[in-house]
Design an enzyme around this catalytic site. Structure first.
Site, mmCIF file in Angstrom:
data_model
loop_
_atom_site.group_PDB
_atom_site.id
_atom_site.type_symbol
_atom_site.label_atom_id
_atom_site.label_comp_id
_atom_site.label_asym_id
_atom_site.label_seq_id
_atom_site.Cartn_x
_atom_site.Cartn_y
_atom_site.Cartn_z
ATOM 1 N N GLY A 114 0.653 -1.289 0.079
ATOM 2 C CA GLY A 114 0.095 -0.149 -0.128
ATOM 3 C C GLY A 114 0.774 1.524 0.155
ATOM 4 N N LYS A 125 15.456 7.360 5.096
ATOM 5 C CA LYS A 125 15.029 6.579 6.312
ATOM 6 C C LYS A 125 13.773 5.941 6.119
ATOM 7 C CE LYS A 125 16.613 9.623 9.617
ATOM 8 N NZ LYS A 125 17.090 10.157 10.764
ATOM 9 N N ASN A 146 8.562 10.501 -2.066
ATOM 10 C CA ASN A 146 7.558 10.959 -2.674
ATOM 11 C C ASN A 146 6.493 11.535 -1.616
ATOM 12 O OD1 ASN A 146 4.803 11.187 -3.869
ATOM 13 N ND2 ASN A 146 5.240 9.646 -5.129
ATOM 14 N N THR A 175 2.723 10.096 -1.588
ATOM 15 C CA THR A 175 2.676 8.779 -0.862
ATOM 16 C C THR A 175 3.075 8.808 0.500
ATOM 17 O OG1 THR A 175 4.535 8.198 -1.846
ATOM 18 C CG2 THR A 175 2.574 7.430 -3.014
ATOM 19 N N GLU A 215 6.617 2.533 10.273
ATOM 20 C CA GLU A 215 6.454 2.348 11.479
ATOM 21 C C GLU A 215 6.279 3.650 12.417
ATOM 22 O OE1 GLU A 215 6.064 -0.871 11.662
ATOM 23 O OE2 GLU A 215 7.120 -1.449 9.893
#
Ligand SMILES: Cc1cc2nc3c(=O)[nH]c(=O)nc-3n(C[C@H](O)[C@H](O)[C@H](O)COP(=O)(O)OP(=O)(O)OC[C@H]3O[C@@H](n4cnc5c(N)ncnc54)[C@H](O)[C@@H]3O)c2cc1C
Ligand code: SF4
Lengths: 326, 727
Positions: B460, B690, B620, B623, B694
């Site tokens: 996703g 990086k 990006n 996104t 999470e």
């Protein structure tokens, strides 16, 4: 799911006949509750009688009495100008229920007939007196955070999940029924039942009886109304507790009051005693607090739902304040 | 020269396919002759199967077979000689039941409806044994395995001697990933030793590896397709027993078989975030200098596997604190095995640590932001290494400004808006910025188009889009001419999509393979094209998909055409080097929340969220923003709504559906400002990117509970913060 037959009668009489002949047959309207029950194996009707072709989809006002056909969709009722003008409370409660997608399918009759959301009722591997009388109530001693604080029995502590019905009981609606023995009218407050020793019976509709519509009498509650629904997420969740409040106020005096609660009992819970305390009083927080205390006097709680009592009291006060402020 | 595409807000390369139904998820495939499966699952939580009567099911229309431990083909890779139960669930191997919902048979029929119906006819009898699913009643079973070492820096329990200290216990319930797309698989044995799968997975290669061992087949005989995944959040990081069951059924029946599990089974068959009970002791000087942190955690696992994650690790390295000790244990319960769920253990731990920091700040009469600044770690206190990059202080500053932190009252319960109490809260999050090993191939075609392949996954975040951007910048070829293909086991090796490391790991391989492609093109030019004869390949300039030598410019496409090459293929493996030993590499996040709490009903509304990510280069921005918002929504669920409820008498979930298990809906999701530091990490990888997946969630729940405390003065240490806990 079992194999079942499917009929779609064109007339009310044919629909009633089709149901009466077959002991496990069920009407299907929007199907939003019935299909889930069938998929979970809670119900296994051998025949589905689709009533969607019956001419029961209408909203009309005659002699100040609002008539809503049983197949009128929840979304249609919520948005209808007659409803918004004459019974804005009904529009509010409907918009607080489910999601727009579900409201687009759910019917007025089906909404009244929807079963409890008690998890044990939906899972056939665990005991449930409502599903299988005599098997025991898993919610007592189980997870009962969502369960009843009023009118429960040691057989069942489930709540009726409808929002719509909370307004209808507050507005003194009447349920119109057609059946094998003809037509009858059931006052809304007498339509649903308390569990007692027959928790499998949610309401007083007889075998073969079809809800054809509801009537709501003229009411003065067109202004000061509010529906407060307290829930675990902001939308698309059933009520922890909900309060429908309607006030008729003139000269800073309450002339009429209607209060009903959802999420607290096996039926839409009308608070007649609390209403009485308000009549002739001024709409103040103190008076609302008295009503709330009276309203919850008969509460009885279980392991996980004791919070519902203070929540109910506070919600009554809040709903009344909101209604008074409109 | 062409504008750099990394950093741009580019639309997803597969966005159109996704919104038009053109994207094919695993269940959309239909190999010829495919049959449908339905599971029969145990309603018993511990015991043995004593009999399976499939007579009625086998007689039902359309049924091909009912497969169970009684008749399943053997799995050669099951270790049976040593019956150590800690080897994972060996589905259909024996009669043991370890948890409620465990599949005991799989019914295969020619339509889904028939399979489901026949499954209801299978009669299974059990010898029930005592089960335990309640962690509170199993604490005496807590254990540590050899991977769960205690940690000590300085002195243990030093917080107890601190002038100001807080000790508190924090609990989180089981949470379930619940992606929209249901799990399942299509298994097809094309020959008795050639297996093709359409899977929902975060790693086609890892599925291939697991099956290679289980079925003792060479890698070349196992093909896994998984081009589109409808969300996973960690639940598709491993192969699950129900997938093996489907593969076994397909083997026995010799036809392709499709299984899509039900929403209910998503609670029992594909992992979950384990329940955790944590205790934190934290102490500081009167000025707020931390003197000691003790972090202890107990989380549940299954009877047959030890699932561990990094619950207590943040306490070791987030703050400059001389004395830290951590202790982590597992409790086996009669439940299926947990699995990483977004943010994984770090999110669990961050809730405890970042709540405790807030509690300490309150006790110190100190602004919690100030307390965090006072204890900022300038070097990694756990490993004593400099950071490859760390802009946490800037992140605090940006976030505080955006949310209007100065409006916060240090004393709780002081702010009000329209009858609602108002509070502000904050937290930080941290997650190791990883880089693994990946291989990518680049195929340059004579028409100038480029296809890059790697066996990565996209659950996703927009992996293919990011990879196209990286390849575009590396080669100078226009994004429209580049395709990135993933999700096929035949592609060059890539790790699973997890741990926020796909851009870092696969992106590096993409970058490197593109560089090598340019080198190859250079060699081709120096060997064959007069204008380039005198140059060395590595000295040739590359610009906009062209080789440049002085005034001569040569299109890559033209070069291939001149050389009559239909295509040029380069494959490159890329991995981190020694820099990972010299630097501590972490992504950081900072979350700010403004909440309203209704004093009468206990309802919490989040009014505004600011999340700041220090995640290096943002590849990006569009996104990336979506990724952060997704984390915020997951965080709202963790903070306010999500809890998988088990009736411990039955060992059975009671809210195993979307109506009763409350994933946040739009109405729960407030305006969210996502801010990026967007500064290149100079060490981690060529892009300087990086990870981000999470940290979007890590710490978030604490920001909300801290804000609720600030609004009400009530500290909720047991998630989720439902209205009943505030009334
Ligand atoms: C996920 C989810 C969330 C929901 N959330 C809410 C909520 O927040 N608040 C809320 O109030 N409701 C909620 N609902 C319930 C929803 O309102 C009901 O499912 C719906 O109103 C039922 O109407 P229907 O027409 O679909 O009934 P059906 O499913 O077609 O029928 C339900 C029952 O009524 C009987 N029946 C239908 N019509 C008649 C009739 N005319 N005469 C006699 N019997 C009849 C059927 O035989 C059946 O037994 C939710 C439902 C779902 C699935
Ligand atoms: S409360 Fe009623 S519906 Fe729920 S388990 Fe008990 S009997 Fe069944």
């Amino acid at each position: 799911m079992n194999q079942f037959s499917y009929v779609r009668p064109a007339s009310q009489q044919a629909a009633i006949d089709a149901i009466t002949r077959d002991s496990s047959a069920r009407f299907i309207a929007g199907g939003t509750n019935l299909l889930d029950l069938m998929k979970n194996g809670v119900l296994a009707p051998e025949k589905l009688v689709d009533i969607n072709r019956l001419p029961l989809k209408n909203i009309t006002l005659n002699n100040n009495i609002l008539h809503i056909g049983a197949l009128t969709l929840n979304s249609e009722v919520a948005a209808h100008p007659l409803v918004k003008t004459h019974h804005p409370l009904l529009s509010q409660v409907l918009l607080a229920g489910a999601s727009q997608q579900l409201r687009n399918m759910a019917t007025t009759g089906g909404n009244m007939m929807q079963r409890t959301r008690c998890s044990y009722f939906y899972d056939i591997t665990m005991p449930c007196n409502k599903r299988t009388p005599g098997s025991g109530c898993s919610a007592i001693g189980g997870i009962n955070r969502m369960h009843a604080i009023f009118g429960a029995s040691d057989q069942c502590i489930a709540v009726h999940p409808s929002d719509m019905c909370i307004a209808l009981v507050a507005l003194d609606a009447t349920v119109l029924v057609a059946g094998p023995k003809g037509n009858r009218r059931i006052p809304f407050g007498e339509f649903h039942r308390l569990p007692g020793n027959t928790p499998d019976k949610d309401n007083n509709l007889g075998k073969g009886e079809l809800i054809t519509g509801i009537e709501i009498p003229h009411s003065p509650f067109t202004q000061n109304v509010y529906y407060l629904k307290v829930r675990d997420r902001a939308s698309y969740a059933f009520a922890l507790v909900s309060v429908a409040a309607a006030l008729d106020i003139s000269n800073n005096t309450i002339r009429g009051a209607r209060l009903a609660m959802g999420g607290v009992a096996h039926k839409p819970w009308r608070l007649h005693e609390a209403e009485k305390t308000l009549i002739g009083k001024s709409p103040t927080a103190d008076n609302f607090r008295i009503a709330a205390t009276v309203a919850t006097q008969s509460a009885r709680t279980y392991q996980h739902n004791a919070f519902k009592v203070p929540m109910a009291q506070n919600s009554i006060v809040t709903a009344l304040q909101k209604a008074a402020a409109v | 020269m062409k504008k750099q595409t990394v950093g741009q807000s580019m639309d997803r390369v597969d966005g159109r396919l996704k919104v038009t139904g053109g994207a094919r998820y695993f269940a959309d495939h239909q190999p010829e002759g495919m049959l449908y499966a339905a599971l029969v699952c145990s309603p018993v939580s511990s015991g043995r199967i004593t009999a399976i009567d499939a007579t009625k099911a086998l007689r039902a229309p359309g049924v091909a077979d009912v497969v169970s431990h009684l008749n399943a083909p053997p799995v050669p890779g099951y270790k049976v000689e040593n019956p150590n139960p800690k080897q994972g669930l060996k589905i259909f191997h024996d009669d043991r039941i370890y948890s409620n919902g465990q599949p005991v048979a799989i019914v295969v029929a020619n339509t889904l409806e028939r399979a489901v119906y026949a499954a209801s006819l299978v009669k299974v009898t059990y010898a029930q044994e005592v089960h335990q699913t309640d962690m509170a009643h199993s604490m005496d079973q807590a254990f540590q395995n050899k991977n769960m070492k205690d940690y000590l820096r300085g002195e243990a329990d030093a917080w107890k001697k601190a002038p100001v200290s807080v000790e508190a216990e924090y609990n989180i319930p089981i949470e379930v990933h619940n992606p929209m797309e249901l799990a399942g698989i299509i298994a097809h044995w094309e020959t008795p030793d050639k297996l093709t799968l359409y899977a929902k997975t975060q790693g086609v290669k890892s599925v291939q590896q697991s099956l290679k061992t289980l079925f003792q087949l060479p890698e070349s005989q196992i093909t896994v397709h998984s081009q589109f995944v409808g969300g996973a959040f960690g639940m598709a990081l491993r192969i699950w027993p129900m997938e093996i069951a489907t593969i076994l059924a397909a083997k026995k029946i010799r036809k392709p078989v499709k299984l899509v599990i039900t929403r209910k089974d998503m609670f029992t068959l594909v992992g979950y975030r384990p329940a955790a009970k944590q205790r934190i002791g934290i102490g500081a000087t009167a000025e707020g200098k931390l003197t000691g942190i003790t972090h202890e955690a107990v989380a549940n696992t299954s009877p047959y596997e030890d699932f561990t994650e990094a619950i207590v690790n943040m306490s070791r390295m987030m703050y400059a604190c001389p004395n830290v000790n951590t202790h982590y244990q597992l409790v086996p319960l009669n439940l299926s095995t947990p699995v990483w769920m977004r943010g994984p253990g770090e999110a669990t731990g961050a809730f405890a640590l970042e709540s405790a920091i807030d509690e300490l700040a309150h006790k110190l009469h100190m602004d919690p932001l100030q307390l965090r600044l006072v204890n900022h770690a300038d070097i990694d206190p756990e490993r004593n290494l400099p950071y490859s990059s760390k802009y946490l202080k800037e992140a605090y500053e940006m976030g505080a400004a955006k949310i209007g932190w100065q409006q916060r009252s240090q004393t709780p319960g002081k702010l009000e808006e329209n009858g609602w109490l108002v509070g502000y809260g904050m937290s930080s999050g941290v997650f190791g910025a990883g880089r693994g090993r990946a291989t990518a191939s680049a195929t340059l075609k004579a028409d100038g188009s480029l296809v890059v392949r790697s066996a990565a996954a996209d659950i996703g975040p927009g992996t293919a889009t990011a990879m196209v951007q990286i390849a575009a910048d590396a080669t100078g070829i226009d994004v429209k001419k580049i395709k990135f293909l993933l999700g096929e086991s035949e592609y060059p090796e890539a790790p699973r999509q997890g741990g926020s490391s796909t851009v870092s790991t696969v992106g590096s391989a993409v970058n490197d393979v593109c560089r090598n492609l340019q080198q190859k093109l250079g060699e081709l030019a120096t060997a064959n094209i007069p204008a380039f004869k005198d140059l060395k390949a590595e000295n040739i300039q590359h610009e906009d998909g062209q080789l440049v030598a002085g005034n001569t410019r040569l299109d890559y496409a033209a070069l291939l055409q001149q050389q009559q090459l239909p295509e040029l293929v380069v494959t490159t493996t890329s991995q981190a080097g020694d820099e990972r030993k010299q630097y501590a590499m972490y992504s950081f996040s900072v979350h700010f929340a403004k909440v309203q709490v209704h004093p009468a009903t206990g309802v919490v509304r989040i009014k505004h969220i600011v999340s700041v990510a220090d995640s290096g280069t943002v590849v990006n921005s569009k996104t990336a923003r979506s990724q952060m918002i997704g984390g915020v929504v997951g965080g709202i669920g963790m903070a306010l709504t999500e809890e998988a409820l088990i009736d411990h008498r039955f060992g059975r979930y009671v809210n195993n559906n979307y109506a009763d298990y409350h994933v946040p809906v739009n109405a729960d999701t407030p305006p969210t400002d996502v801010l990026f530091i967007n500064k290149k990490d100079p060490v981690i990888n060529p892009m300087g990117a990086k990870g981000m997946g999470e940290i979007a969630l890590i710490g978030f729940a604490a920001a909300v509970s801290n804000a609720v405390f600030n609004a009400t003065g009530k500290r909720v240490r047991d998630l989720p913060i439902t209205p009943d806990k505030l009334i």
